[in-house]
Design a protein around this motif. Structure first.
Motif, PDB file in Angstrom:
ATOM      1  N   ASN A   1       0.804  -1.227   0.000  1.00  0.00           N
ATOM      2  CA  ASN A   1       0.000   0.000   0.000  1.00  0.00           C
ATOM      3  C   ASN A   1       0.840   1.283   0.000  1.00  0.00           C
ATOM      4  OD1 ASN A   1      -2.407  -1.473   0.040  1.00  0.00           O
ATOM      5  ND2 ASN A   1      -2.407  -1.560   2.283  1.00  0.00           N
ATOM      6  N   THR A   2       2.160   1.171  -0.190  1.00  0.00           N
ATOM      7  CA  THR A   2       2.990   2.369  -0.269  1.00  0.00           C
ATOM      8  C   THR A   2       3.273   2.709  -1.729  1.00  0.00           C
ATOM      9  OG1 THR A   2       5.055   1.092  -0.152  1.00  0.00           O
ATOM     10  CG2 THR A   2       4.092   1.857   1.933  1.00  0.00           C
ATOM     11  N   SER A   3       3.643   3.974  -1.961  1.00  0.00           N
ATOM     12  CA  SER A   3       3.953   4.437  -3.315  1.00  0.00           C
ATOM     13  C   SER A   3       5.445   4.246  -3.587  1.00  0.00           C
ATOM     14  CB  SER A   3       3.583   5.913  -3.464  1.00  0.00           C
ATOM     15  OG  SER A   3       2.200   6.097  -3.267  1.00  0.00           O
ATOM     16  N   VAL A   4       5.766   3.801  -4.794  1.00  0.00           N
ATOM     17  CA  VAL A   4       7.160   3.541  -5.175  1.00  0.00           C
ATOM     18  C   VAL A   4       7.399   4.050  -6.589  1.00  0.00           C
ATOM     19  CG1 VAL A   4       7.452   1.535  -3.669  1.00  0.00           C
ATOM     20  CG2 VAL A   4       6.557   1.232  -5.982  1.00  0.00           C
TER      21      VAL A   4
ATOM     22  N   GLU B   1       5.604 -10.930  -2.358  1.00  0.00           N
ATOM     23  CA  GLU B   1       5.795 -12.386  -2.260  1.00  0.00           C
ATOM     24  C   GLU B   1       7.296 -12.650  -2.298  1.00  0.00           C
ATOM     25  OE1 GLU B   1       4.189 -11.169  -5.147  1.00  0.00           O
ATOM     26  OE2 GLU B   1       2.203 -11.066  -4.226  1.00  0.00           O
ATOM     27  N   GLY B   2       7.855 -12.925  -1.106  1.00  0.00           N
ATOM     28  CA  GLY B   2       9.295 -13.150  -1.038  1.00  0.00           C
ATOM     29  C   GLY B   2      10.060 -11.880  -1.380  1.00  0.00           C
ATOM     30  N   LYS B   3      10.871 -11.922  -2.453  1.00  0.00           N
ATOM     31  CA  LYS B   3      11.661 -10.765  -2.859  1.00  0.00           C
ATOM     32  C   LYS B   3      11.057 -10.049  -4.053  1.00  0.00           C
ATOM     33  CE  LYS B   3      16.015 -12.671  -1.115  1.00  0.00           C
ATOM     34  NZ  LYS B   3      17.438 -13.015  -1.444  1.00  0.00           N
ATOM     35  N   THR B   4       9.796 -10.392  -4.368  1.00  0.00           N
ATOM     36  CA  THR B   4       9.110  -9.798  -5.517  1.00  0.00           C
ATOM     37  C   THR B   4       7.858  -9.066  -5.063  1.00  0.00           C
ATOM     38  OG1 THR B   4       9.900 -11.589  -6.931  1.00  0.00           O
ATOM     39  CG2 THR B   4       8.080 -10.276  -7.771  1.00  0.00           C
ATOM     40  N   ALA B   5       7.563  -7.949  -5.713  1.00  0.00           N
ATOM     41  CA  ALA B   5       6.377  -7.161  -5.378  1.00  0.00           C
ATOM     42  C   ALA B   5       5.476  -7.025  -6.603  1.00  0.00           C
ATOM     43  CB  ALA B   5       6.769  -5.784  -4.877  1.00  0.00           C
TER      44      ALA B   5
ATOM     45  N   GLU C   1      -2.777  -1.326 -15.294  1.00  0.00           N
ATOM     46  CA  GLU C   1      -2.205  -2.669 -15.331  1.00  0.00           C
ATOM     47  C   GLU C   1      -1.290  -2.859 -14.140  1.00  0.00           C
ATOM     48  OE1 GLU C   1       1.681  -2.041 -18.130  1.00  0.00           O
ATOM     49  OE2 GLU C   1      -0.222  -2.345 -19.169  1.00  0.00           O
ATOM     50  N   THR C   2      -0.878  -4.100 -13.914  1.00  0.00           N
ATOM     51  CA  THR C   2       0.050  -4.406 -12.825  1.00  0.00           C
ATOM     52  C   THR C   2       1.310  -5.044 -13.389  1.00  0.00           C
ATOM     53  OG1 THR C   2      -0.934  -6.589 -12.466  1.00  0.00           O
ATOM     54  CG2 THR C   2      -1.819  -4.747 -11.174  1.00  0.00           C
ATOM     55  N   VAL C   3       2.425  -4.895 -12.632  1.00  0.00           N
ATOM     56  CA  VAL C   3       3.683  -5.541 -13.012  1.00  0.00           C
ATOM     57  C   VAL C   3       4.285  -6.184 -11.776  1.00  0.00           C
ATOM     58  CG1 VAL C   3       4.151  -3.944 -14.917  1.00  0.00           C
ATOM     59  CG2 VAL C   3       5.027  -3.435 -12.613  1.00  0.00           C
ATOM     60  N   LYS C   4       5.131  -7.181 -11.993  1.00  0.00           N
ATOM     61  CA  LYS C   4       5.878  -7.804 -10.903  1.00  0.00           C
ATOM     62  C   LYS C   4       7.343  -7.478 -11.090  1.00  0.00           C
ATOM     63  CE  LYS C   4       2.836 -11.647  -9.676  1.00  0.00           C
ATOM     64  NZ  LYS C   4       2.766 -13.112  -9.441  1.00  0.00           N
ATOM     65  N   LEU C   5       7.953  -6.940 -10.015  1.00  0.00           N
ATOM     66  CA  LEU C   5       9.351  -6.533 -10.070  1.00  0.00           C
ATOM     67  C   LEU C   5      10.066  -6.954  -8.793  1.00  0.00           C
ATOM     68  CD1 LEU C   5       8.974  -2.879 -11.421  1.00  0.00           C
ATOM     69  CD2 LEU C   5       9.814  -4.848 -12.714  1.00  0.00           C
ATOM     70  N   PRO C   6      11.378  -7.153  -8.876  1.00  0.00           N
ATOM     71  CA  PRO C   6      12.150  -7.405  -7.650  1.00  0.00           C
ATOM     72  C   PRO C   6      12.074  -6.187  -6.733  1.00  0.00           C
ATOM     73  CG  PRO C   6      13.412  -8.021  -9.601  1.00  0.00           C
ATOM     74  CD  PRO C   6      12.209  -7.257 -10.090  1.00  0.00           C
TER      75      PRO C   6
ATOM     76  N   SER D   1      14.269  -5.009  -4.976  1.00  0.00           N
ATOM     77  CA  SER D   1      15.511  -4.225  -5.058  1.00  0.00           C
ATOM     78  C   SER D   1      15.442  -3.125  -6.104  1.00  0.00           C
ATOM     79  CB  SER D   1      16.689  -5.155  -5.355  1.00  0.00           C
ATOM     80  OG  SER D   1      16.467  -5.865  -6.586  1.00  0.00           O
ATOM     81  N   ARG D   2      14.519  -3.228  -7.049  1.00  0.00           N
ATOM     82  CA  ARG D   2      14.407  -2.212  -8.104  1.00  0.00           C
ATOM     83  C   ARG D   2      13.430  -1.086  -7.736  1.00  0.00           C
ATOM     84  NH1 ARG D   2      13.344  -5.122 -13.743  1.00  0.00           N
ATOM     85  NH2 ARG D   2      13.011  -2.908 -14.292  1.00  0.00           N
ATOM     86  N   LEU D   3      12.828  -1.171  -6.547  1.00  0.00           N
ATOM     87  CA  LEU D   3      11.819  -0.193  -6.140  1.00  0.00           C
ATOM     88  C   LEU D   3      12.427   0.861  -5.224  1.00  0.00           C
ATOM     89  CD1 LEU D   3       8.886  -2.628  -5.290  1.00  0.00           C
ATOM     90  CD2 LEU D   3       9.437  -1.574  -7.496  1.00  0.00           C
ATOM     91  N   THR D   4      11.997   2.101  -5.413  1.00  0.00           N
ATOM     92  CA  THR D   4      12.416   3.206  -4.547  1.00  0.00           C
ATOM     93  C   THR D   4      11.175   3.843  -3.934  1.00  0.00           C
ATOM     94  OG1 THR D   4      14.311   3.681  -5.967  1.00  0.00           O
ATOM     95  CG2 THR D   4      13.624   5.415  -4.428  1.00  0.00           C
ATOM     96  N   PRO D   5      11.062   3.831  -2.622  1.00  0.00           N
ATOM     97  CA  PRO D   5       9.893   4.476  -2.003  1.00  0.00           C
ATOM     98  C   PRO D   5       9.830   5.955  -2.366  1.00  0.00           C
ATOM     99  CG  PRO D   5      11.058   3.107  -0.408  1.00  0.00           C
ATOM    100  CD  PRO D   5      11.936   3.190  -1.618  1.00  0.00           C
ATOM    101  N   VAL D   6       8.641   6.437  -2.647  1.00  0.00           N
ATOM    102  CA  VAL D   6       8.448   7.840  -2.988  1.00  0.00           C
ATOM    103  C   VAL D   6       8.567   8.676  -1.715  1.00  0.00           C
ATOM    104  CG1 VAL D   6       6.822   9.551  -3.866  1.00  0.00           C
ATOM    105  CG2 VAL D   6       7.019   7.316  -4.984  1.00  0.00           C
ATOM    106  N   LYS D   7       9.331   9.727  -1.794  1.00  0.00           N
ATOM    107  CA  LYS D   7       9.496  10.586  -0.622  1.00  0.00           C
ATOM    108  C   LYS D   7       8.195  11.300  -0.297  1.00  0.00           C
ATOM    109  CE  LYS D   7      14.418  11.503  -1.442  1.00  0.00           C
ATOM    110  NZ  LYS D   7      15.437  12.555  -1.706  1.00  0.00           N
ATOM    111  N   PRO D   8       7.838  11.376   0.966  1.00  0.00           N
ATOM    112  CA  PRO D   8       6.599  12.081   1.331  1.00  0.00           C
ATOM    113  C   PRO D   8       6.742  13.581   1.140  1.00  0.00           C
ATOM    114  CG  PRO D   8       7.783  11.423   3.304  1.00  0.00           C
ATOM    115  CD  PRO D   8       8.521  10.803   2.143  1.00  0.00           C
ATOM    116  N   PHE D   9       5.610  14.236   0.958  1.00  0.00           N
ATOM    117  CA  PHE D   9       5.571  15.700   0.864  1.00  0.00           C
ATOM    118  C   PHE D   9       4.986  16.225   2.165  1.00  0.00           C
ATOM    119  CE2 PHE D   9       3.327  19.672  -0.213  1.00  0.00           C
ATOM    120  CZ  PHE D   9       4.396  20.411  -0.683  1.00  0.00           C
TER     121      PHE D   9
END
Length: 629
Positions: free
Chosen positions: A7-10, A27-31, A40-45, A47-55
């Motif tokens: 439920n977080t933004s990345v 699921e494990g190391k995949t989101a 649409e949806t995608v599945k990515l490791p 490690s490739r995701l960066t949380p969006v900084k809050p404002f």
């Protein structure tokens, strides 16, 4: 990063292009991510995701939004897409702030849709759903605005909440433009502030606000904690609303005068007139039943019964399903009050009431009218209304009535003390005849007779063999329950032992037994019928146990007392019982309990002690009062 990402933004890159999305699951190391730019949806490791900084919305920015100097949708230019908005400190909204906002809206005069979508909805959503974001002001000078400390009157915070609540529900000020909308709100704010300057008893409140005030006190225990000024305002609001035939006000005054309470002295004439009006407005059989009592006991005729009017209103109450009206009709038929005496019909009415309310007792509903039906049926047996007198049967019914009324007394219903007294007098009267054997601790029984009422409804039981010797068998019987559910208790009456109570488990001893069980090895034996010591389930024999069945007074289940409290979730709401382990809690206090889904603040109406056999549910089913509010 792990499951806390849900439920977080990345942000993430795919083939050199930057995308934004919301994490749906990990699921494990995949989101799995819902992509913001596409449906649409995608599945990515991970490690490739960066949380969006809050404002962070500081006080200056927050006030600009509140004042309509910057709209909510203008903020993305200062932050990343999907950035969560955080508030370092709450943005306090006052009526003065709303006034500034309305002036800016009036000056800019945008499309009304823009005002709703870019100002009302974002602020309103955070106001109600995000703690410590936007918060309304409290009354600025409480001692001046409300010098008498009157509870439950609307505050400035209430007005601000109400404004956005109405807006979120679909704002309708009957306006064609944003400027007209702003004028309407400014007029409302001016009226609120002007009202604060007016002496309390001359202020103007809406009918909705008056009804909310009345409901906050109710017509019973809540009034006992009210101050004299609160009671004066309570009566004033009632009189103002009664002029408009308001049902809430008529009910509170009518039933306040019915016996009297903290707001009204007993006045049967006023009670009668209010309740006649209530019945005319609503057609509710409950009010007809009340009128029946007023006329039956001659409340407005110096104690001289007005049986014709009583019969009319009890008939209307009975037609509407009111149990009390039905047994009062039986009383009138039994005695020939206004109608020809008809003992057979009176007996039939009460017998039907007894059977119907017995089912409620068996389900632990102690608010039912079982005590009233049982004491009447007992009296009919005692005097031989239909056949010859049967004192043993009468005593059996009086014992049941005594148990039932003791459970109901904790709800403090008008007239129940008199019912309890009548039952005690009936028990003593029958005991003095010398026809009732002394109670014994144990005796032989017919099991199917003891469980007759449950078996007649095709209830399913579970039977367990708990001990077995050469000449003695011990079995325990309980109502069958669904998987992962606690079984209901059984309402058991045993006259020789003098026991009436609610049992989770019925323990029986069988002497000189012969046991035959269809199921091997022996486990849980389920049955729904007994005939000649043979147990059946769905018509098939499952076991046979012959011998001398013996029941003993269940002393272990009836000695320990539990401290309980009855609470209501709202004025005139249904009463529920909770386990009370907190000190210094008294009727009228507000406490916090766990409701169906979340914690709730409720009002304590009664505190009492009961043994487990006197409680309708097993102890595991009772929730605890968490803390004082």
């Amino acid at each position: 990063m792990e499951k806390s990402l849900v439920n977080t933004s990345v942000s993430f890159e795919i083939k050199g292009t930057q995308y934004y999305g919301e994490v749906l699951s990990v699921e494990g190391k995949t989101a799995t991510i819902s992509v913001h730019e596409y449906d649409e949806t995608v599945k990515l490791p991970i490690s490739r995701l960066t949380p969006v900084k809050p404002f962070y919305i500081d006080s200056l920015t927050g006030m600009e939004i509140v004042h309509f100097e910057r709209t909510w949708f203008q903020m993305p230019e200062f932050c990343e897409p999907l950035a969560p908005f955080l508030f370092p400190k709450p943005i306090v909204i006052s009526l003065s702030d709303l006034r500034i906002a309305m002036r800016n809206i009036k000056e800019k005069n945008p499309e009304m849709l823009q005002v709703i979508e870019e100002w009302v909805k974002p602020i309103g959503y955070h106001l109600f759903h995000t703690p410590d974001s936007f918060v309304p002001e409290e009354n600025a000078y409480e001692d001046e605005i409300n010098p008498d400390g009157i509870r439950f009157l609307p505050t400035r915070a209430d007005y601000i909440y109400s404004f956005f609540d109405e807006a979120l529900e679909g704002l309708d000020y009957d306006v064609k433009s944003a400027a007209e909308f702003a004028d309407a709100v400014l007029e409302k704010i001016d009226a609120i502030l002007e009202n604060e300057k007016t002496p309390l008893l001359k202020r103007t409140y809406t009918d909705k606000e008056k009804q909310k005030y009345l409901r906050s006190f109710g017509d019973g225990e809540g009034l006992n904690t009210a101050s004299e000024m609160e009671l004066e305002l309570y009566r004033l609001f009632i009189e103002q609303l009664i002029e408009k035939d308001n049902v809430v006000a008529l009910r509170y005054k009518g039933y306040g005068c019915y016996g009297g309470n903290a707001a009204y002295e007993c006045n049967w004439f006023t009670a009668r007139d209010c309740i006649i009006k209530l019945f005319a407005l609503t057609g509710d059989a409950f009010y007809a039943n009340t009128l029946g009592y007023i006329f039956y006991y001659g409340r407005c005729s110096n104690g001289e019964p007005e049986y014709e009017e009583a019969f009319k209103y009890f008939s209307l109450g009975a037609a509407g399903g009111e149990y009390e009206s039905r047994y009062k009709l039986a009383d009138m038929l039994q005695n020939g009050y206004y109608v020809p005496q008809n003992k057979k019909l009176a007996g039939s009415l009460v017998w039907d009431l007894y059977k119907e309310n017995l089912v409620h007792m068996q389900h632990g509903d102690f608010l039912c009218k079982f005590a009233d039906a049982a004491v009447r049926l007992g009296y009919y047996e005692e005097i031989g209304l239909i056949s010859e007198p049967k004192l043993i049967s009468a005593y059996y019914l009086y014992l049941q009535a005594d148990f039932a009324i003791r459970q109901r007394l904790r709800y403090d219903y008008y007239g129940d003390v008199s019912v309890a007294k009548r039952i005690q007098e009936s028990l003593e009267r029958v005991r003095k005849t010398g026809s009732i054997p002394k109670h014994i601790k144990s005796h032989n029984i017919d099991l199917d007779t003891l469980l007759e009422d449950y078996l007649s409804r095709h209830s399913m039981f579970e039977m367990h063999i708990t001990d077995q010797t050469d000449d003695k068998l011990r079995i325990s019987i309980r109502l069958a329950s669904l998987p992962n559910e606690q079984s209901e208790k059984m309402f058991i009456t045993d006259l020789p032992c003098g026991f009436v109570g609610m049992l989770e488990t019925l323990n029986i001893t069988v002497k000189d037994y012969k046991l035959s069980v269809v199921q091997k090895p022996i486990g849980t034996i389920r049955f729904d019928r007994i005939k000649d010591d043979t147990f059946f389930l769905n018509g098939e024999e499952v076991a046979s146990i012959s011998g001398e069945y013996s029941f003993s007074f269940p002393t272990k289940e009836t000695t320990k007392k539990y401290h309980m409290a009855s609470v209501i979730f709202e004025p005139r709401g249904r009463s529920y019982d909770y386990l009370l382990e907190l000190p210094n809690v008294k009727p009228g206090d507000q406490v916090v309990v766990m409701g169906k889904e979340k914690e709730a603040v409720v009002t304590v109406t009664n505190i009492f002690e009961k043994t487990e056999s006197e409680l309708p549910l097993v102890m595991k089913r009772y929730k605890k009062i968490l803390r004082k509010a």
